[in-house]
Scaffold this active site. Sequence first.
Site, mmCIF file in Angstrom:
data_model
loop_
_atom_site.group_PDB
_atom_site.id
_atom_site.type_symbol
_atom_site.label_atom_id
_atom_site.label_comp_id
_atom_site.label_asym_id
_atom_site.label_seq_id
_atom_site.Cartn_x
_atom_site.Cartn_y
_atom_site.Cartn_z
ATOM 1 N N TRP A 42 0.981 -1.258 0.039
ATOM 2 C CA TRP A 42 0.162 -0.016 0.152
ATOM 3 C C TRP A 42 0.921 1.210 -0.103
ATOM 4 O O TRP A 42 2.137 0.951 0.072
ATOM 5 C CB TRP A 42 -1.071 0.048 1.294
ATOM 6 C CG TRP A 42 -2.385 0.426 0.772
ATOM 7 C CD1 TRP A 42 -2.708 1.944 0.988
ATOM 8 C CD2 TRP A 42 -3.296 -0.171 0.201
ATOM 9 N NE1 TRP A 42 -3.891 1.954 0.633
ATOM 10 C CE2 TRP A 42 -4.196 1.014 -0.044
ATOM 11 C CE3 TRP A 42 -3.556 -1.415 -0.354
ATOM 12 C CZ2 TRP A 42 -5.601 0.727 -0.532
ATOM 13 C CZ3 TRP A 42 -4.836 -1.790 -0.851
ATOM 14 C CH2 TRP A 42 -5.736 -0.661 -0.994
ATOM 15 N N ASP A 43 0.193 2.335 0.085
ATOM 16 C CA ASP A 43 1.369 3.752 0.003
ATOM 17 C C ASP A 43 1.623 3.802 1.325
ATOM 18 O O ASP A 43 2.676 4.732 1.492
ATOM 19 C CB ASP A 43 0.464 4.712 -0.573
ATOM 20 C CG ASP A 43 -0.785 5.347 -0.050
ATOM 21 O OD1 ASP A 43 -1.165 4.701 0.980
ATOM 22 O OD2 ASP A 43 -1.501 6.200 -0.325
ATOM 23 N N TRP A 44 1.427 3.081 2.446
ATOM 24 C CA TRP A 44 2.030 3.127 3.694
ATOM 25 C C TRP A 44 2.643 1.967 3.933
ATOM 26 O O TRP A 44 3.199 1.827 5.028
ATOM 27 C CB TRP A 44 1.081 3.530 4.704
ATOM 28 C CG TRP A 44 -0.220 3.120 4.748
ATOM 29 C CD1 TRP A 44 -1.244 3.721 4.044
ATOM 30 C CD2 TRP A 44 -0.675 1.806 4.935
ATOM 31 N NE1 TRP A 44 -2.334 2.921 4.186
ATOM 32 C CE2 TRP A 44 -1.967 1.631 4.475
ATOM 33 C CE3 TRP A 44 0.008 0.784 5.421
ATOM 34 C CZ2 TRP A 44 -2.697 0.448 4.601
ATOM 35 C CZ3 TRP A 44 -0.751 -0.683 5.382
ATOM 36 C CH2 TRP A 44 -2.166 -0.610 4.895
ATOM 37 N N ASN A 46 -14.239 0.744 1.028
ATOM 38 C CA ASN A 46 -13.362 1.998 0.937
ATOM 39 C C ASN A 46 -13.095 2.395 -0.433
ATOM 40 O O ASN A 46 -12.407 1.948 -1.254
ATOM 41 C CB ASN A 46 -12.042 1.872 1.554
ATOM 42 C CG ASN A 46 -11.403 2.931 1.657
ATOM 43 O OD1 ASN A 46 -11.444 3.953 2.215
ATOM 44 N ND2 ASN A 46 -10.159 2.837 0.669
ATOM 45 N N GLU A 47 -13.779 3.608 -0.799
ATOM 46 C CA GLU A 47 -13.534 4.584 -1.815
ATOM 47 C C GLU A 47 -13.861 3.833 -3.244
ATOM 48 O O GLU A 47 -13.399 4.529 -4.232
ATOM 49 C CB GLU A 47 -12.142 5.068 -1.755
ATOM 50 C CG GLU A 47 -11.748 5.860 -0.559
ATOM 51 C CD GLU A 47 -10.179 6.412 -0.527
ATOM 52 O OE1 GLU A 47 -9.496 5.981 -1.309
ATOM 53 O OE2 GLU A 47 -10.080 7.259 0.291
ATOM 54 N N GLU A 80 -11.972 10.602 6.238
ATOM 55 C CA GLU A 80 -10.516 10.791 6.068
ATOM 56 C C GLU A 80 -9.753 11.696 5.700
ATOM 57 O O GLU A 80 -10.396 12.574 4.886
ATOM 58 C CB GLU A 80 -10.111 9.743 5.108
ATOM 59 C CG GLU A 80 -10.230 8.124 4.987
ATOM 60 C CD GLU A 80 -9.659 7.457 4.013
ATOM 61 O OE1 GLU A 80 -8.758 7.736 3.169
ATOM 62 O OE2 GLU A 80 -9.914 6.174 4.074
#
Length: 884
Positions: free
Chosen positions: A194-196, A462-463, A559
């Site tokens: 993921w981006d984190w 989510n999204e 968020e």
Amino acid sequence: MVKFCALILNTLLQISYINSLQRLILNGYWNLEDSNAKYTNLTGTIPGGIYTDLQNSNVINNIFVGSNDVDTRWVSKLNWNYSRCFEVNEKLFYHDQIYLVFEGIDTFAEVLVNGQTVGTTNNMFVRYEFDVKDQIEFGKNCILVHFKSPVERADFFAKRQDKYYSVLPKCVPNEYHGECHVNHIRKMQASFSWDWGPAFPSMGIWKMVYLEAYNHTIIKDVTVKIEDLGDKWMFNLKTYMQLNKLKCLSGSLLIKLSTDFETIEYMHEINQKDKIQEFEDHRQFQIRKEKFTLWWPNGYGEQKLYKLKVQFVSSDNQETTIKRLRVGIRKIELVQERLAEEGFNFFFKVNDIPIFAKGTNMIPISILPELGQDIKKIRYLLQSCKDVHMNMIRIWGGGVYESDELYSVADEMGILIWQDFMFACSMYPTNEEFLNTVKMEVQQQIRRLQHHASIAIWAGNNENEAALVQNWYGTDANFTLYKKDYIKLYVDTVRSVALMNDDSRPFLVSSPTNGIKSEESGFIAKNPQDQLNGDVHYYNYVMDGWDQNIYPVARFVSEYGYQSMPFLESLLKATNDNTDIIIGSKFMEHRQHSPGGFATMQTLISKRLQLPDQNSANFTKAFIFYSQISQAMSIKIETEYYRQWQNKTNSVGKGNTMGALYWQLNDVWAAPSWSGIDFYGNWKMLHYYAKDFFAPVIVTAHVLVNREINVYIISDLLHPVYDAKLTMYTYNWNSFNPIASVSRSVDVLHGSQLVYSFWYDKSKLQCDARTNCFIYFILKNNKDELIAPVNFVLPDALKTSNIEHANVRIRSINQVTAEKFSIQIETNAIAAFVWLQTDIQGSFSRNGFIMVDKICEVFFIGSTTVHELKTSINITHLKHLDYA
Ligand SMILES: *[C@@H]1O[C@H](CO)[C@@H](O)[C@H](O)[C@H]1NC(C)=O
Ligand SMILES: *[C@@H]1O[C@H](CO)[C@@H](O)[C@H](O)[C@H]1NC(C)=O
Ligand SMILES: *[C@@H]1O[C@H](CO)[C@@H](O)[C@H](O)[C@H]1NC(C)=O
Ligand SMILES: *[C@@H]1O[C@H](CO)[C@@H](O)[C@H](O)[C@H]1NC(C)=O
Ligand SMILES: *[C@@H]1O[C@H](CO)[C@@H](O)[C@H](O)[C@H]1NC(C)=O
Ligand SMILES: *[C@@H]1O[C@H](CO)[C@@H](O)[C@H](O)[C@H]1NC(C)=O
Ligand SMILES: *[C@@H]1O[C@H](CO)[C@@H](O)[C@H](O)[C@H]1NC(C)=O
């Protein structure tokens, strides 16, 4: 600072028998080898996973160090066999029904008992129960679980799907160093990166495994819906039982519920006429309200939990099966009413009280599912939420449905949970096989979690509505097709199974959505980010985050966030090479998964602060500290803005904001990310700031574009505080003596009140043109006690404010009580963002503050000695020479 203890798995072979229902627990040491016998004679621990096992066997190094995420990727591309043998005694063997139960198996496995395949698995969120009556033998038995590479499986399903049309996106960005096609499989979506976070495409038996034998029934789940009947509570209990298909169920079901005064018992007979495999018992009973104390979210009251026991005793008295739960008595609603101006409002009401949701989003407790059940870490993180006045966290759809322990701790602490279903930022397949496993997943997870008082809402994904409508992945070319898939999966499947199993709480199809308005437009809104309806997610990486005027005026912001660096000390646990700790190093770039992430952080910092020259030896140290200041300040200013709009609307009907959940609480490795608490449990400046900006009463200011300053007092208290005194000081940065002060007498009422307005006119205020000014707020009751955290606004950029290189030092440390230490701090000039740090477990009463007095006192809470604290504590601030 706090260090997490590693999860200590009970490595002994565990065997236990429970009552007359026979349960043989098969956790413990298993044999582990890869399918091709290249890595053999290894030990696997159950519950566990392949990465943990290979680390413990020294086949791979610490996966959280260096680039070991990529260097160990081969692990995820092999197939692995876990096996063991065990004895089945007479007592267990002579039962009509014998099941092999995996509470969690990650993800693709073939299960063999004594050489015969008894089942296969393809969903890590599903509990599998295999009928092994015909395979189990009296005496010695052997079990083999053959895991297939999830990377290879995902690739296989994507290729198969591509023959019809592609389920987008095809892959993650290169910066993620991840794997493709995780949307094709029912596995923690973040485990492919993921981006984190890093990719660790895990495999393993991540929860309990056991044999279960019975002649009558097993209670699998109990759900409880509590309805308000005025002076009574109506309890609707559903008991889900698995039966003996050879027999008709006969026996009695005993329900015991504790109240504040007694334990109430209900008993009834069940005599089934058909031989069936599953049975749902429905019971209703009413109890007078005085017998219970209500359960409240953190900050509103206590969290009373009542014991509920459901027990079945077979008519031959041979078999008992029991389920024990704890329930909280509370009402929860998601209010969406059409407003006079525009749109619908959107807020939670608990026990008829509207609640402004204050909190954050939680990513998985660990990127390795087996480590996500670490109760110490769970308690630490949720306690950290409670300590900073949070009342809600969102368990985000790219992780896992967390462990029973997490929801129990949330029940105890009053942390409401916004629970996503595990679908995130992607299109998903809708073939029959996929939908069937999703149905099973939703049903099981809801039945497992439904009784928790903390769970406030279910949300489908989510999204994904936004991703589709805003064409994130190029779905516009075939919009109708993807829309059909969207409806099929989230509306026809997830939503309908969810509501069938739990109609006691609200269900949202996505986040962000327009809520009821999205439903009216066929679940796909033109703009899922509409500020007049439902919830929004808001990120902005180009504008000045310290400028309140950039933020949306929305009903609920579920968020929002900014990246910052983890602490230097945390990075040094991921590398022992000092040359790695340089912004721009290969190591740093490897850990920055957000494309252009460092540039984004630098942009945010440089709007307000002056970093040293890029080539300076002090650059990275300054970057780390300043990134945390910028993150904390931006989220503080943004959150205060959302609270300011709590009960007011603007000319176009925007406002009535009732929720602020920032992104993100925690981390899964040491890397730049949006977290407020780093991988090792250290509170970044943001988490300390949350304690102030989420406080029940705050003073906050809005600096308008025209430099008018509006001061608000916001209170979540249900009672007023009359005759309080607000004092506002104006300081030049170069003097301890304020150049102006104004006091106002105010009544602090529930909601957001504009209490004072003025112009930030520097010449009128006599602000020194070189140093600029800042404004400092103090709110006290009529007994001269602080009733809100002190607060400040910085109307000018600090990079253009001539702030002195103050000498800030620790003057003395004294022990107050066993775990409380008083720290006297001294400075020779006003100092900004004074920051205390120690590697001793514990936390400071405040941190990252502006020091407007020559001496101030801060408390450290933790178990240590004065000497230890003295030798380990460090203090720094914005203009410390370290950042010159
Ligand atoms: C692992 O299990 C698979 C499936 O049963 C089998 O084909 C393979 O030979 C096993 N590998 C080893 C090394 O035993
Ligand atoms: C397997 O490991 C055990 C202990 O680690 C050792 O005693 C045994 O000789 C090993 N067997 C093989 C076949 O390598
Ligand atoms: C379960 O039923 C079987 C017959 O189907 C019987 O032999 C056995 O004794 C029973 N076990 C128990 C614990 O009652
Ligand atoms: C849309 O999907 C259909 C299959 O349902 C496919 O035949 C067509 O080529 C797709 N169109 C585009 C532009 O991708
Ligand atoms: C919001 O709450 C405050 C404090 O109770 C009150 O003074 C104000 O009138 C309210 N605003 C609106 C628009 O209801
Ligand atoms: C604090 O400073 C000392 C030396 O002054 C250093 O050894 C220690 O690692 C520092 N601790 C932290 C948590 O920064
Ligand atoms: C860098 O940090 C050191 C240590 O605090 C300090 O002495 C020095 O003045 C700083 N500035 C430069 C340009 O090196």
